[in-house]
Design a protein around this motif. Sequence first.
Motif, PDB file in Angstrom:
ATOM      1  N   SER A  28       0.832  -1.204   0.000  1.00 52.94           N
ATOM      2  CA  SER A  28       0.000   0.000   0.000  1.00 52.94           C
ATOM      3  C   SER A  28       0.866   1.254   0.000  1.00 52.94           C
ATOM      4  CB  SER A  28      -0.916  -0.007   1.216  1.00 52.94           C
ATOM      5  OG  SER A  28      -1.763  -1.120   1.206  1.00 52.94           O
ATOM      6  N   PHE A  29       2.015   1.150   0.665  1.00 53.91           N
ATOM      7  CA  PHE A  29       2.929   2.270   0.783  1.00 53.91           C
ATOM      8  C   PHE A  29       4.329   1.803   0.417  1.00 53.91           C
ATOM      9  CE2 PHE A  29      -0.500   4.418   2.629  1.00 53.91           C
ATOM     10  CZ  PHE A  29      -1.055   3.629   3.632  1.00 53.91           C
ATOM     11  N   PRO A  30       5.242   2.704   0.165  1.00 58.47           N
ATOM     12  CA  PRO A  30       6.606   2.279  -0.168  1.00 58.47           C
ATOM     13  C   PRO A  30       7.223   1.449   0.946  1.00 58.47           C
ATOM     14  CG  PRO A  30       6.279   4.604  -0.665  1.00 58.47           C
ATOM     15  CD  PRO A  30       5.080   4.169   0.105  1.00 58.47           C
ATOM     16  N   ILE A  31       7.927   0.394   0.550  1.00 56.94           N
ATOM     17  CA  ILE A  31       8.678  -0.376   1.543  1.00 56.94           C
ATOM     18  C   ILE A  31       9.928   0.405   1.899  1.00 56.94           C
ATOM     19  CG2 ILE A  31      10.010  -2.470   1.952  1.00 56.94           C
ATOM     20  CD1 ILE A  31       7.960  -3.995   0.325  1.00 56.94           C
ATOM     21  N   HIS A  32      10.060   0.728   3.167  1.00 56.30           N
ATOM     22  CA  HIS A  32      11.176   1.554   3.634  1.00 56.30           C
ATOM     23  C   HIS A  32      12.428   0.718   3.817  1.00 56.30           C
ATOM     24  CE1 HIS A  32      13.159   4.923   5.438  1.00 56.30           C
ATOM     25  NE2 HIS A  32      13.348   4.278   6.576  1.00 56.30           N
ATOM     26  N   PHE A  33      12.273  -0.419   4.459  1.00 54.50           N
ATOM     27  CA  PHE A  33      13.396  -1.324   4.605  1.00 54.50           C
ATOM     28  C   PHE A  33      12.896  -2.735   4.851  1.00 54.50           C
ATOM     29  CE2 PHE A  33      13.128  -2.061   9.123  1.00 54.50           C
ATOM     30  CZ  PHE A  33      12.628  -0.887   9.649  1.00 54.50           C
ATOM     31  N   MET A  34      13.794  -3.681   4.672  1.00 53.40           N
ATOM     32  CA  MET A  34      13.513  -5.079   4.977  1.00 53.40           C
ATOM     33  C   MET A  34      14.605  -5.598   5.890  1.00 53.40           C
ATOM     34  SD  MET A  34      12.029  -6.563   1.353  1.00 53.40           S
ATOM     35  CE  MET A  34      11.452  -8.099   2.093  1.00 53.40           C
ATOM     36  N   ALA A  35      14.299  -6.653   6.604  1.00 51.92           N
ATOM     37  CA  ALA A  35      15.260  -7.140   7.592  1.00 51.92           C
ATOM     38  C   ALA A  35      15.064  -8.625   7.839  1.00 51.92           C
ATOM     39  CB  ALA A  35      15.102  -6.370   8.903  1.00 51.92           C
ATOM     40  N   TRP A  36      16.067  -9.198   8.465  1.00 54.22           N
ATOM     41  CA  TRP A  36      15.989 -10.565   8.985  1.00 54.22           C
ATOM     42  C   TRP A  36      16.091 -10.493  10.500  1.00 54.22           C
ATOM     43  CZ3 TRP A  36      14.699 -14.718   6.222  1.00 54.22           C
ATOM     44  CH2 TRP A  36      14.849 -14.663   4.834  1.00 54.22           C
ATOM     45  N   TYR A  60      24.061  -4.619  10.673  1.00 57.56           N
ATOM     46  CA  TYR A  60      24.256  -5.986  11.133  1.00 57.56           C
ATOM     47  C   TYR A  60      24.393  -6.025  12.648  1.00 57.56           C
ATOM     48  CZ  TYR A  60      25.370  -7.013   6.252  1.00 57.56           C
ATOM     49  OH  TYR A  60      25.305  -7.158   4.891  1.00 57.56           O
ATOM     50  N   ALA A  61      23.819  -7.035  13.249  1.00 56.25           N
ATOM     51  CA  ALA A  61      24.058  -7.275  14.665  1.00 56.25           C
ATOM     52  C   ALA A  61      25.529  -7.642  14.841  1.00 56.25           C
ATOM     53  CB  ALA A  61      23.169  -8.407  15.160  1.00 56.25           C
ATOM     54  N   ASP A  62      26.086  -7.277  15.976  1.00 56.39           N
ATOM     55  CA  ASP A  62      27.502  -7.559  16.225  1.00 56.39           C
ATOM     56  C   ASP A  62      27.813  -9.048  16.101  1.00 56.39           C
ATOM     57  OD1 ASP A  62      27.961  -5.012  18.805  1.00 56.39           O
ATOM     58  OD2 ASP A  62      28.097  -4.908  16.616  1.00 56.39           O
ATOM     59  N   SER A  63      26.855  -9.874  16.488  1.00 50.49           N
ATOM     60  CA  SER A  63      27.075 -11.318  16.503  1.00 50.49           C
ATOM     61  C   SER A  63      27.228 -11.913  15.108  1.00 50.49           C
ATOM     62  CB  SER A  63      25.936 -12.017  17.237  1.00 50.49           C
ATOM     63  OG  SER A  63      24.698 -11.725  16.616  1.00 50.49           O
ATOM     64  N   VAL A  64      26.798 -11.191  14.081  1.00 48.62           N
ATOM     65  CA  VAL A  64      26.877 -11.740  12.720  1.00 48.62           C
ATOM     66  C   VAL A  64      27.731 -10.896  11.794  1.00 48.62           C
ATOM     67  CG1 VAL A  64      24.569 -12.724  13.011  1.00 48.62           C
ATOM     68  CG2 VAL A  64      24.840 -10.548  11.785  1.00 48.62           C
ATOM     69  N   LYS A  65      28.203  -9.775  12.291  1.00 49.68           N
ATOM     70  CA  LYS A  65      29.012  -8.884  11.463  1.00 49.68           C
ATOM     71  C   LYS A  65      30.226  -9.626  10.926  1.00 49.68           C
ATOM     72  CE  LYS A  65      28.652  -4.821  13.057  1.00 49.68           C
ATOM     73  NZ  LYS A  65      28.809  -3.606  13.900  1.00 49.68           N
ATOM     74  N   ASP A  66      30.547  -9.401   9.686  1.00 54.22           N
ATOM     75  CA  ASP A  66      31.678 -10.031   8.990  1.00 54.22           C
ATOM     76  C   ASP A  66      31.423 -11.485   8.635  1.00 54.22           C
ATOM     77  OD1 ASP A  66      33.945  -8.231  11.149  1.00 54.22           O
ATOM     78  OD2 ASP A  66      33.165  -7.660   9.180  1.00 54.22           O
ATOM     79  N   ARG A  67      30.271 -12.027   9.004  1.00 52.70           N
ATOM     80  CA  ARG A  67      29.922 -13.406   8.619  1.00 52.70           C
ATOM     81  C   ARG A  67      28.692 -13.450   7.710  1.00 52.70           C
ATOM     82  NH1 ARG A  67      28.245 -17.061  12.190  1.00 52.70           N
ATOM     83  NH2 ARG A  67      27.348 -15.523  13.639  1.00 52.70           N
ATOM     84  N   ILE A  70      23.584  -9.200   3.907  1.00 50.85           N
ATOM     85  CA  ILE A  70      22.214  -8.994   3.458  1.00 50.85           C
ATOM     86  C   ILE A  70      22.257  -8.244   2.136  1.00 50.85           C
ATOM     87  CG2 ILE A  70      21.901  -6.814   4.736  1.00 50.85           C
ATOM     88  CD1 ILE A  70      18.993  -7.719   5.270  1.00 50.85           C
ATOM     89  N   SER A  71      21.373  -8.624   1.228  1.00 49.56           N
ATOM     90  CA  SER A  71      21.355  -7.959  -0.070  1.00 49.56           C
ATOM     91  C   SER A  71      19.924  -7.806  -0.553  1.00 49.56           C
ATOM     92  CB  SER A  71      22.186  -8.740  -1.098  1.00 49.56           C
ATOM     93  OG  SER A  71      21.692 -10.045  -1.252  1.00 49.56           O
ATOM     94  N   TRP A  72      19.731  -6.812  -1.391  1.00 49.23           N
ATOM     95  CA  TRP A  72      18.410  -6.515  -1.964  1.00 49.23           C
ATOM     96  C   TRP A  72      18.331  -7.139  -3.344  1.00 49.23           C
ATOM     97  CZ3 TRP A  72      14.710  -3.677   0.643  1.00 49.23           C
ATOM     98  CH2 TRP A  72      13.546  -3.402  -0.077  1.00 49.23           C
ATOM     99  N   ASP A  73      17.182  -7.726  -3.661  1.00 45.72           N
ATOM    100  CA  ASP A  73      16.964  -8.365  -4.954  1.00 45.72           C
ATOM    101  C   ASP A  73      15.801  -7.662  -5.647  1.00 45.72           C
ATOM    102  OD1 ASP A  73      16.335 -10.009  -7.108  1.00 45.72           O
ATOM    103  OD2 ASP A  73      16.830 -11.839  -6.028  1.00 45.72           O
ATOM    104  N   ASN A  74      16.116  -6.755  -6.558  1.00 47.61           N
ATOM    105  CA  ASN A  74      15.057  -6.004  -7.244  1.00 47.61           C
ATOM    106  C   ASN A  74      14.170  -6.920  -8.090  1.00 47.61           C
ATOM    107  OD1 ASN A  74      15.422  -3.292  -6.418  1.00 47.61           O
ATOM    108  ND2 ASN A  74      17.253  -3.168  -7.693  1.00 47.61           N
ATOM    109  N   ALA A  75      14.775  -7.927  -8.692  1.00 46.70           N
ATOM    110  CA  ALA A  75      14.018  -8.811  -9.578  1.00 46.70           C
ATOM    111  C   ALA A  75      12.937  -9.579  -8.823  1.00 46.70           C
ATOM    112  CB  ALA A  75      14.965  -9.778 -10.281  1.00 46.70           C
ATOM    113  N   LYS A  76      13.246  -9.970  -7.588  1.00 52.66           N
ATOM    114  CA  LYS A  76      12.299 -10.747  -6.791  1.00 52.66           C
ATOM    115  C   LYS A  76      11.605  -9.899  -5.741  1.00 52.66           C
ATOM    116  CE  LYS A  76      14.648 -15.161  -7.455  1.00 52.66           C
ATOM    117  NZ  LYS A  76      15.220 -16.362  -6.815  1.00 52.66           N
ATOM    118  N   ASN A  77      11.887  -8.607  -5.774  1.00 53.08           N
ATOM    119  CA  ASN A  77      11.280  -7.712  -4.776  1.00 53.08           C
ATOM    120  C   ASN A  77      11.461  -8.300  -3.386  1.00 53.08           C
ATOM    121  OD1 ASN A  77       9.936  -5.344  -4.064  1.00 53.08           O
ATOM    122  ND2 ASN A  77       7.956  -6.370  -3.990  1.00 53.08           N
ATOM    123  N   GLY A  78      12.689  -8.619  -3.066  1.00 53.03           N
ATOM    124  CA  GLY A  78      12.937  -9.210  -1.764  1.00 53.03           C
ATOM    125  C   GLY A  78      14.389  -9.071  -1.355  1.00 53.03           C
ATOM    126  N   ILE A  79      14.768  -9.884  -0.425  1.00 52.59           N
ATOM    127  CA  ILE A  79      16.121  -9.817   0.109  1.00 52.59           C
ATOM    128  C   ILE A  79      16.698 -11.218   0.274  1.00 52.59           C
ATOM    129  CG2 ILE A  79      15.835  -7.623   1.314  1.00 52.59           C
ATOM    130  CD1 ILE A  79      15.288  -9.195   3.895  1.00 52.59           C
TER     131      ILE A  79
END
Length: 120
Positions: A28-36, A60-67, A70-79
């Motif tokens: 309904s409105f623009p997606i501002h961000f996506m997350a896991w 990134y949470a510190d626990s997962v940084k450098d491991r 996350i990436s955006w996929d325009n073709a699939k409108n997802g991440i």
Amino acid sequence: VQLVESGGGWVQAGGSMNLSCAASGGSSFPIHFMAWYRQAPGSQHEVVARITSGGGLTYYADSVKDRFIISWDNAKNGIHLQMNSLTPEDTAIYYCNAVESLGTDYFPHWGQGTQVTVSS
């Protein structure tokens, strides 16, 4: 907005796994961000990684940084979430989140979750 996650499963410690989340149904409105997010048994729901629409900014949470990446996929409108060097502590249900925004109002949406199990 409907969010469908895929890619969970079982992996040995030190391995890698890629999670995907596709958004459908129109927003309904623009997606501002996506997350896991993830939730392990007996633990609180925590954000793992976040990305702004189009992939401009990431967090990134510190626990997962450098491991994890996350990436955006325009073709699939997802991440996607590329998870490397996995440890048993990464075992959790992983949830995709999308936030629509209109001015200062935010409207979150959640996927059903996908289980990730890392064995030692």
